[in-house]
Design a protein around this motif. Structure first.
Motif, PDB file in Angstrom:
ATOM      1  N   ARG A  61       0.887  -1.148   0.040  1.00  0.00           N
ATOM      2  CA  ARG A  61       0.012   0.008   0.169  1.00  0.00           C
ATOM      3  C   ARG A  61       0.843   1.329   0.081  1.00  0.00           C
ATOM      4  O   ARG A  61       1.936   1.418   0.626  1.00  0.00           O
ATOM      5  CB  ARG A  61      -0.912   0.081   1.384  1.00  0.00           C
ATOM      6  N   GLU A  62       0.188   2.214  -0.851  1.00  0.00           N
ATOM      7  CA  GLU A  62       1.075   3.393  -0.873  1.00  0.00           C
ATOM      8  C   GLU A  62       0.545   4.227   0.409  1.00  0.00           C
ATOM      9  O   GLU A  62      -0.486   4.337   0.647  1.00  0.00           O
ATOM     10  CB  GLU A  62       0.556   4.522  -2.027  1.00  0.00           C
ATOM     11  N   ALA A  63       1.501   4.820   1.305  1.00  0.00           N
ATOM     12  CA  ALA A  63       1.214   5.506   2.407  1.00  0.00           C
ATOM     13  C   ALA A  63       0.898   6.803   2.069  1.00  0.00           C
ATOM     14  O   ALA A  63       1.199   7.459   0.916  1.00  0.00           O
ATOM     15  CB  ALA A  63       2.619   5.615   3.312  1.00  0.00           C
ATOM     16  N   GLN A  64      -0.204   7.414   2.741  1.00  0.00           N
ATOM     17  CA  GLN A  64      -0.814   8.765   2.590  1.00  0.00           C
ATOM     18  C   GLN A  64       0.237   9.721   2.867  1.00  0.00           C
ATOM     19  O   GLN A  64       0.344  10.906   2.116  1.00  0.00           O
ATOM     20  CB  GLN A  64      -2.049   8.870   3.248  1.00  0.00           C
ATOM     21  N   HIS A  65       1.061   9.623   3.638  1.00  0.00           N
ATOM     22  CA  HIS A  65       2.107  10.607   4.025  1.00  0.00           C
ATOM     23  C   HIS A  65       3.389   9.562   4.457  1.00  0.00           C
ATOM     24  O   HIS A  65       3.195   8.591   5.144  1.00  0.00           O
ATOM     25  CB  HIS A  65       1.892  11.400   5.224  1.00  0.00           C
ATOM     26  N   PRO A  66       4.535  10.316   4.108  1.00  0.00           N
ATOM     27  CA  PRO A  66       5.852   9.333   4.341  1.00  0.00           C
ATOM     28  C   PRO A  66       6.106   8.933   5.552  1.00  0.00           C
ATOM     29  O   PRO A  66       6.620   8.153   6.057  1.00  0.00           O
ATOM     30  CB  PRO A  66       6.996  10.003   3.904  1.00  0.00           C
ATOM     31  N   VAL A  67       5.371  10.059   6.766  1.00  0.00           N
ATOM     32  CA  VAL A  67       5.482   9.614   8.212  1.00  0.00           C
ATOM     33  C   VAL A  67       4.948   8.434   8.633  1.00  0.00           C
ATOM     34  O   VAL A  67       5.098   7.629   9.403  1.00  0.00           O
ATOM     35  CB  VAL A  67       5.116  10.854   8.856  1.00  0.00           C
ATOM     36  N   ASP A  68       3.784   8.070   7.835  1.00  0.00           N
ATOM     37  CA  ASP A  68       3.062   6.719   8.068  1.00  0.00           C
ATOM     38  C   ASP A  68       4.228   5.604   7.963  1.00  0.00           C
ATOM     39  O   ASP A  68       4.081   4.799   8.811  1.00  0.00           O
ATOM     40  CB  ASP A  68       1.872   6.663   6.901  1.00  0.00           C
ATOM     41  N   ASP A  69       4.832   5.691   6.896  1.00  0.00           N
ATOM     42  CA  ASP A  69       5.703   4.407   6.738  1.00  0.00           C
ATOM     43  C   ASP A  69       6.742   4.426   7.705  1.00  0.00           C
ATOM     44  O   ASP A  69       6.987   3.285   8.333  1.00  0.00           O
ATOM     45  CB  ASP A  69       6.641   4.765   5.446  1.00  0.00           C
ATOM     46  N   VAL A  70       7.262   5.387   8.415  1.00  0.00           N
ATOM     47  CA  VAL A  70       7.972   5.468   9.383  1.00  0.00           C
ATOM     48  C   VAL A  70       7.310   5.190  10.819  1.00  0.00           C
ATOM     49  O   VAL A  70       7.773   4.003  11.549  1.00  0.00           O
ATOM     50  CB  VAL A  70       8.780   6.863   9.743  1.00  0.00           C
ATOM     51  N   SER A  71       6.058   5.531  11.018  1.00  0.00           N
ATOM     52  CA  SER A  71       5.180   5.124  12.029  1.00  0.00           C
ATOM     53  C   SER A  71       5.034   3.672  12.124  1.00  0.00           C
ATOM     54  O   SER A  71       5.174   2.881  12.870  1.00  0.00           O
ATOM     55  CB  SER A  71       3.974   5.682  12.201  1.00  0.00           C
ATOM     56  N   ALA A  79      11.892  -7.227  11.776  1.00  0.00           N
ATOM     57  CA  ALA A  79      13.129  -6.149  11.494  1.00  0.00           C
ATOM     58  C   ALA A  79      13.137  -5.869  10.002  1.00  0.00           C
ATOM     59  O   ALA A  79      13.406  -4.679   9.537  1.00  0.00           O
ATOM     60  CB  ALA A  79      14.397  -6.897  11.953  1.00  0.00           C
ATOM     61  N   GLU A  80      12.980  -6.921   9.242  1.00  0.00           N
ATOM     62  CA  GLU A  80      13.202  -6.553   7.642  1.00  0.00           C
ATOM     63  C   GLU A  80      12.064  -5.759   7.407  1.00  0.00           C
ATOM     64  O   GLU A  80      12.549  -4.656   6.472  1.00  0.00           O
ATOM     65  CB  GLU A  80      13.209  -7.831   7.089  1.00  0.00           C
ATOM     66  N   LEU A  81      10.747  -6.266   7.638  1.00  0.00           N
ATOM     67  CA  LEU A  81       9.801  -5.044   7.200  1.00  0.00           C
ATOM     68  C   LEU A  81      10.051  -3.673   7.621  1.00  0.00           C
ATOM     69  O   LEU A  81       9.764  -2.659   6.876  1.00  0.00           O
ATOM     70  CB  LEU A  81       8.446  -5.794   7.515  1.00  0.00           C
ATOM     71  N   ALA A  82      10.434  -3.676   8.866  1.00  0.00           N
ATOM     72  CA  ALA A  82      10.315  -2.153   9.419  1.00  0.00           C
ATOM     73  C   ALA A  82      11.623  -1.407   8.761  1.00  0.00           C
ATOM     74  O   ALA A  82      11.288  -0.601   8.186  1.00  0.00           O
ATOM     75  CB  ALA A  82      10.876  -2.327  10.786  1.00  0.00           C
ATOM     76  N   SER A  83      12.670  -2.307   8.531  1.00  0.00           N
ATOM     77  CA  SER A  83      13.901  -1.579   7.721  1.00  0.00           C
ATOM     78  C   SER A  83      13.302  -1.081   6.311  1.00  0.00           C
ATOM     79  O   SER A  83      13.678  -0.038   5.751  1.00  0.00           O
ATOM     80  CB  SER A  83      15.038  -2.774   7.548  1.00  0.00           C
ATOM     81  N   ARG A  84      12.356  -2.007   5.773  1.00  0.00           N
ATOM     82  CA  ARG A  84      12.127  -1.592   4.338  1.00  0.00           C
ATOM     83  C   ARG A  84      11.099  -0.174   4.405  1.00  0.00           C
ATOM     84  O   ARG A  84      11.267   0.484   3.550  1.00  0.00           O
ATOM     85  CB  ARG A  84      11.535  -2.753   3.576  1.00  0.00           C
ATOM     86  N   LEU A  85      10.637  -0.028   5.417  1.00  0.00           N
ATOM     87  CA  LEU A  85       9.562   0.967   5.502  1.00  0.00           C
ATOM     88  C   LEU A  85      10.191   2.361   5.861  1.00  0.00           C
ATOM     89  O   LEU A  85      10.102   3.321   5.488  1.00  0.00           O
ATOM     90  CB  LEU A  85       8.550   0.607   6.820  1.00  0.00           C
ATOM     91  N   TYR A  86      11.421   2.101   6.806  1.00  0.00           N
ATOM     92  CA  TYR A  86      12.129   3.240   6.973  1.00  0.00           C
ATOM     93  C   TYR A  86      12.804   3.933   5.700  1.00  0.00           C
ATOM     94  O   TYR A  86      12.729   4.938   5.448  1.00  0.00           O
ATOM     95  CB  TYR A  86      13.274   2.923   7.957  1.00  0.00           C
ATOM     96  N   GLU A  87      13.183   2.783   4.996  1.00  0.00           N
ATOM     97  CA  GLU A  87      14.085   3.211   3.669  1.00  0.00           C
ATOM     98  C   GLU A  87      12.900   3.775   2.798  1.00  0.00           C
ATOM     99  O   GLU A  87      13.154   4.928   2.217  1.00  0.00           O
ATOM    100  CB  GLU A  87      14.531   1.918   2.868  1.00  0.00           C
ATOM    101  N   ARG A  88      11.688   3.521   2.826  1.00  0.00           N
ATOM    102  CA  ARG A  88      10.699   4.270   1.688  1.00  0.00           C
ATOM    103  C   ARG A  88      10.146   5.215   2.186  1.00  0.00           C
ATOM    104  O   ARG A  88      10.026   6.192   1.366  1.00  0.00           O
ATOM    105  CB  ARG A  88       9.402   2.815   1.904  1.00  0.00           C
ATOM    106  N   GLY A  89      10.287   5.443   3.729  1.00  0.00           N
ATOM    107  CA  GLY A  89       9.882   6.813   4.288  1.00  0.00           C
ATOM    108  C   GLY A  89      10.853   7.721   3.897  1.00  0.00           C
ATOM    109  O   GLY A  89      10.717   8.919   3.560  1.00  0.00           O
ATOM    110  N   MET A  90      12.261   7.406   4.232  1.00  0.00           N
ATOM    111  CA  MET A  90      13.344   8.358   3.858  1.00  0.00           C
ATOM    112  C   MET A  90      13.411   8.566   2.677  1.00  0.00           C
ATOM    113  O   MET A  90      14.079   9.731   2.118  1.00  0.00           O
ATOM    114  CB  MET A  90      14.766   7.706   4.465  1.00  0.00           C
ATOM    115  N   ALA A  91      13.197   7.707   1.676  1.00  0.00           N
ATOM    116  CA  ALA A  91      13.200   8.270   0.121  1.00  0.00           C
ATOM    117  C   ALA A  91      12.168   9.096  -0.271  1.00  0.00           C
ATOM    118  O   ALA A  91      12.255   9.784  -1.290  1.00  0.00           O
ATOM    119  CB  ALA A  91      12.975   6.930  -0.674  1.00  0.00           C
ATOM    120  N   GLN A  92      11.243   9.569   0.573  1.00  0.00           N
ATOM    121  CA  GLN A  92      10.234  10.465   0.231  1.00  0.00           C
ATOM    122  C   GLN A  92      10.306  11.958   0.855  1.00  0.00           C
ATOM    123  O   GLN A  92      11.436  11.956   1.535  1.00  0.00           O
ATOM    124  CB  GLN A  92       8.973   9.942   0.625  1.00  0.00           C
TER     125      GLN A  92
END
Length: 179
Positions: A37-47, A58-71
């Motif tokens: 799912r696309e997050a409505q806001h990149p902070v959603d990925d970090v949260s 850990a792996e899923l969290a890592s990928r979400l942090y990366e995705r959030g940081m890329a935005q």
């Protein structure tokens, strides 16, 4: 008494309950397939990354942090994601990736990154000069950063202890090297 004046209060409570139910459904969908799912806001990925990290994903969290940081994250959320991702990488034994993140954060003046790099250089690399330089830089950051007196004293004591240790280790290495 007459309960009619409470009609607005009951309506408001009803809307709160419906909103919470809708929010619960949305959050459940995000947790079920966080990367689909696309997050409505990149902070959603970090949260969401924080939540998943806390439950051991850990792996899923890592990928979400990366995705959030890329935005386009707000600066404080980016720093938090970068810090959490760096420590997560260390826990996953992906030290080289953690070091890259710490170096980037250290260039931005982040205290935690200076400390993490000083520890890395002291223990893993045995580069006591680099550990000393980073510890001294961390002390300067502490002096320039607003914090409580107790926090400043605690962090300063820890950094001074680290500094004494790496200077001593560096001198021991010089002595051995000159023999």
């Amino acid at each position: 008494g007459d309960a009619r004046p409470l009609k607005g209060v009951f309506y408001h409570n009803q809307m709160d309950i419906l909103a919470m139910a809708a929010l619960l459904g949305h959050v459940a969908q995000m947790i079920e397939a966080p990367l689909e799912r696309e997050a409505q806001h990149p902070v959603d990925d970090v949260s969401l990354g924080k939540l998943l990290e806390d439950v051991g994903e850990a792996e899923l969290a890592s990928r979400l942090y990366e995705r959030g940081m890329a935005q386009r994250l707000p600066a404080d959320a980016f720093r938090e994601a970068q810090r959490r991702l760096s420590y997560l990488r260390r826990r996953l034994n992906r030290i080289d990736e953690a070091v890259v993140l710490w170096a980037e954060a250290a260039r931005a003046g982040e205290l935690y990154a200076h400390v993490a790099l000083a520890k890395h250089f002291e223990h893993a690399q045995r580069d006591y000069a680099a550990a000393e330089r980073l510890s001294r830089a961390a002390l300067q950051i502490v002096k320039a950063t607003p914090m409580t007196r107790a926090e400043r004293e605690r962090i300063t004591a820890e950094l001074e202890h680290r500094l004494e240790r790496v200077v001593s280790k560096g001198k021991q290495g010089e002595t051995r090297g000159s023999k």
